[in-house]
Design an enzyme around this catalytic site. Structure first.
Site, short mmCIF file in Angstrom:
data_model
loop_
_atom_site.label_atom_id
_atom_site.label_comp_id
_atom_site.label_asym_id
_atom_site.label_seq_id
_atom_site.Cartn_x
_atom_site.Cartn_y
_atom_site.Cartn_z
N GLY A 53 0.78 -1.23 0.00
CA GLY A 53 0.00 0.00 0.00
C GLY A 53 0.81 1.28 0.00
O GLY A 53 1.99 1.29 0.34
N ALA A 54 0.15 2.36 -0.40
CA ALA A 54 0.71 3.72 -0.32
C ALA A 54 0.20 4.37 0.98
O ALA A 54 -0.62 3.80 1.69
CB ALA A 54 0.26 4.53 -1.53
N LYS A 63 1.47 -5.51 3.05
CA LYS A 63 2.50 -4.62 3.62
C LYS A 63 2.05 -3.18 3.43
O LYS A 63 2.05 -2.67 2.31
CB LYS A 63 3.86 -4.81 2.94
N PRO A 64 1.69 -2.51 4.53
CA PRO A 64 1.32 -1.10 4.37
C PRO A 64 2.55 -0.26 4.10
O PRO A 64 3.69 -0.73 4.25
CB PRO A 64 0.71 -0.73 5.73
N GLU A 78 -1.77 0.02 -9.24
CA GLU A 78 -2.51 1.29 -9.08
C GLU A 78 -1.47 2.37 -8.84
O GLU A 78 -0.97 2.51 -7.73
CB GLU A 78 -3.45 1.20 -7.88
N GLY A 135 0.59 6.30 -10.18
CA GLY A 135 0.39 7.75 -10.13
C GLY A 135 -0.26 8.31 -11.38
O GLY A 135 -0.59 7.59 -12.33
N CYS A 176 -4.00 10.06 -5.91
CA CYS A 176 -3.44 9.62 -7.18
C CYS A 176 -4.23 10.13 -8.39
O CYS A 176 -3.66 10.43 -9.43
CB CYS A 176 -3.41 8.11 -7.21
N GLY A 190 -1.01 2.38 -14.70
CA GLY A 190 -1.24 1.07 -14.11
C GLY A 190 -1.93 0.07 -15.00
O GLY A 190 -2.21 0.32 -16.17
P1 NAD Z 1 5.82 4.47 -3.20
O1 NAD Z 1 5.88 3.95 -4.58
O2 NAD Z 1 6.98 5.17 -2.65
O3 NAD Z 1 5.53 3.26 -2.19
C1 NAD Z 1 4.41 2.42 -2.34
C2 NAD Z 1 4.63 1.15 -1.57
O4 NAD Z 1 5.61 0.35 -2.23
C3 NAD Z 1 5.16 1.35 -0.14
O5 NAD Z 1 4.51 0.43 0.72
C4 NAD Z 1 6.63 1.01 -0.28
O6 NAD Z 1 7.22 0.55 0.91
C5 NAD Z 1 6.59 -0.10 -1.31
N1 NAD Z 1 7.82 -0.33 -2.05
C6 NAD Z 1 8.80 0.56 -2.37
N2 NAD Z 1 9.75 -0.04 -3.10
C7 NAD Z 1 9.38 -1.34 -3.25
C8 NAD Z 1 9.96 -2.48 -3.92
N3 NAD Z 1 11.10 -2.39 -4.57
N4 NAD Z 1 9.29 -3.64 -3.87
C9 NAD Z 1 8.11 -3.74 -3.23
N5 NAD Z 1 7.53 -2.72 -2.58
C10 NAD Z 1 8.15 -1.52 -2.59
O7 NAD Z 1 4.49 5.34 -3.14
P2 NAD Z 1 3.99 6.31 -1.96
O8 NAD Z 1 4.89 7.48 -1.90
O9 NAD Z 1 3.72 5.51 -0.74
O10 NAD Z 1 2.56 6.74 -2.54
C11 NAD Z 1 2.41 7.79 -3.43
C12 NAD Z 1 2.23 7.28 -4.84
O11 NAD Z 1 1.19 6.32 -4.88
C13 NAD Z 1 1.82 8.36 -5.81
O12 NAD Z 1 2.53 8.23 -7.01
C14 NAD Z 1 0.35 8.10 -6.04
O13 NAD Z 1 -0.15 8.57 -7.25
C15 NAD Z 1 0.29 6.62 -5.93
N6 NAD Z 1 -1.07 6.19 -5.59
C16 NAD Z 1 -1.83 5.55 -6.53
C17 NAD Z 1 -3.14 5.16 -6.24
C18 NAD Z 1 -4.01 4.46 -7.27
O14 NAD Z 1 -4.98 3.86 -6.88
N7 NAD Z 1 -3.72 4.54 -8.54
C19 NAD Z 1 -3.66 5.41 -4.98
C20 NAD Z 1 -2.85 6.05 -4.03
C21 NAD Z 1 -1.56 6.42 -4.36
#
Ligand code: NAD
Length: 481
Positions: free
Chosen positions: A150-151, A176-177, A250, A252, A284, A451
């Site tokens: 999750g994000a 994993k949140p 899902e 950005g 997002c 996505g």
């Molecule tokens: P992020 O990509 O930094 O992290 C997302 C998740 O991925 C976190 O739990 C992180 O720990 C995990 N992660 C990071 N590297 C990884 C790897 N190599 N392998 C597996 N997991 C890994 O995103 P963020 O900063 O938490 O959230 C913001 C982003 O999420 C924005 O780009 C936003 O647009 C997007 N988002 C999309 C949606 C959607 O439904 N389309 C919803 C909410 C947020």
């Protein structure tokens, strides 16, 4: 009132809280910066334990009647609604989002998903395909162990949106949140257990990217559903491909919102604000490129500035607050950098600006152009770019000239134009005279770099199951040997 929100332990594996064996993970209340809980990441061995528990429990869960699985999810939705206030408060502490938002948007939307997929579970059936004597029937079966990642912007909603269809179809999940917002998923695990979910079917591991990566590549994981940035999505999709795992990504966006000059000005301004400032802009699907037809551009900007000036910014636990802090100092710094960049590129700051401390106020740039960094890149903060346009064809072409395609919006009173533009926009969701509404009944997901796969609605079932064909021979075997 104390803001202390320490859970019983950091992880939830095989139906019980377990302390993490990895690095410390401090949880900050974004409004004050105070530490409200101290967790520990999972170790890679604990990730393996969680997937093993899930793999062991999953066949028994899948063997239940769908109506029995559904009942557990529906009961969990009821518990969430009974505890609405406590859960909204926890979500506000974890994310910093105003309580007036977390009361209506976060857990309530999660409860909707559990209720919806709980009800849908018993309706999933296969097909019978007659072959004139012989026939084939299909079975939609569970994938096995699904990983959810999750994000931090909608942590509990994301956990529910992934768990509900996965569990409804008889899968087990290890979730994993985000390391920024680890608390809600643990509550969901507790609630699901209370609702009657067998041990091992929903597990929570904590950690940063490396632990996410260990989860994605675990040999027991059949599917990965990630909500996160495009860069992370590309890495996770590639890692999942090694094991030919199913994926839902899902990611950005940089979504367009097109306002024609026949639109209701008041509604269009309100939607543009919702599309940029809700959750302090950390959404997002936000419509961050607001294309406004030249005829109403000056009136649009005037009314926007008037309404933005009235936004109540402050303590997220105050019911009157409409705009809270940014999730973390690092994210606030990134948003400020983007605002600086916008100024340096020559866009005109209509209102807002970098703010201070944890807060970035609602910020509007006008006189922006499509090639500016602030217009091309996702900022994930409360920063709107307003762009003028002349014709429908021009607006559509400019809206589509982006590598992203999560969402889009169009405001017009001309029905035919509304539908024509919605059809032409390259986006997973397009709103006509509305923005950012994502009811569980409708599919949600992106196209292009935003996505693959869909959450919510019956479409999500396809992403948490696979089809088996069973050929039934009714006569003798006609072998040429
Ligand atoms: P992020 O990509 O930094 O992290 C997302 C998740 O991925 C976190 O739990 C992180 O720990 C995990 N992660 C990071 N590297 C990884 C790897 N190599 N392998 C597996 N997991 C890994 O995103 P963020 O900063 O938490 O959230 C913001 C982003 O999420 C924005 O780009 C936003 O647009 C997007 N988002 C999309 C949606 C959607 O439904 N389309 C919803 C909410 C947020």
């Amino acid at each position: 009132m104390s803001h202390f929100a320490q859970p019983a332990a950091s992880l939830y594996i095989d139906g019980a809280f377990v302390e993490g064996a990895g690095a410390e993970l401090a949880v900050h209340y974004p409004y004050t910066g105070a530490v409200i809980a101290t967790l520990r990441e999972a170790s890679p061995e604990q990730v393996a334990k969680a997937t093993a528990a899930a793999a062991a429990a999953q066949p028994g869960w899948a063997a239940l009647r769908p109506v029995e699985r559904g009942r557990v999810l529906i009961r969990a939705a009821q518990i969430i609604r009974e505890r609405a206030e406590e859960l909204a408060r926890l979500e506000t502490l974890d994310t910093g989002k105003p309580i007036q938002e977390t009361r209506v948007a976060d857990w309530p939307s999660g409860a909707d998903a559990l209720e919806y997929f709980g009800g849908l579970a018993p309706t999933v059936t296969g097909q019978a395909i007659p072959l004139g004597g012989d026939f084939v029937y299909t079975i939609r079966e569970a994938l096995g162990v699904c990983a959810g990642i999750g994000a931090w912007n909608y942590p509990s909603q994301i956990a529910c949106w992934k768990a509900a269809p996965a569990l409804a179809m008889g899968n087990a999940m290890v979730f994993k949140p985000s390391e920024e917002t680890p608390l809600g998923a643990l509550k969901l695990a507790e609630i699901l257990t209370e609702a009657g979910l067998p041990a091992g079917i929903f597990n929570v591991v904590q950690g940063r990217g490396a632990i996410g990566s260990a989860l994605v590549t675990d040999p027991r994981v059949a599917k990965v559903s990630l909500t996160g940035s495009v860069a992370t999505g590309q890495r996770v999709y590639a890692a999942a491909a090694e094991g030919m795992r199913h994926v839902t990504m899902e990611l950005g966006g940089k979504s367009p919102l097109i306002v024609f000059d026949d639109a209701s000005l008041e509604d269009a301004v309100g939607a543009a604000m919702l599309a940029n400032f809700y959750s302090s802009g950390q959404i997002c699907s936000n419509g961050t490129r607001v294309f406004v037809q030249q005829g109403i551009l000056p009136a649009f900007l005037d009314r926007l500035a008037e309404r933005v000036a009235k936004v109540r910014i402050g303590d997220p636990l105050d019911e009157e607050t409409q705009h809270g802090p940014i999730v973390s100092p690092a994210q606030a710094a990134k948003i400020r950098e983007a605002i600086e960049r916008g100024r340096a590129e020559g866009a005109r700051l209509v209102c807002g600006g970098p703010g201070e401390g944890a807060f970035v106020p609602p910020t509007v740039f006008a006189d922006a152009s499509d090639d500016m960094w602030i217009v091309r890149e996702e900022i994930f903060g409360p920063v709107m770019s307003v762009l003028g346009f002349a014709t429908e064809a021009e607006a559509v072409a400019r809206a589509n000239a982006s590598p992203y395609g999560l969402a889009a919006g169009v405001f017009t009173r001309d029905l035919a134009r509304g539908h024509r533009v919605a059809a032409a926009l390259q986006a997973g969701t397009t709103w006509i005279n509305a923005y950012n509404l994502t009811p569980v009944e409708a599919p949600f997901g992106g196209v292009k770099l935003s996505g693959i796969g869909r959450e919510n609605s019956a479409a999500a079932i396809e992403h948490y199951s696979q089809l088996k064909s069973v050929y039934v021979g009714m006569g003798g075997v006609d072998a040429p040997y």
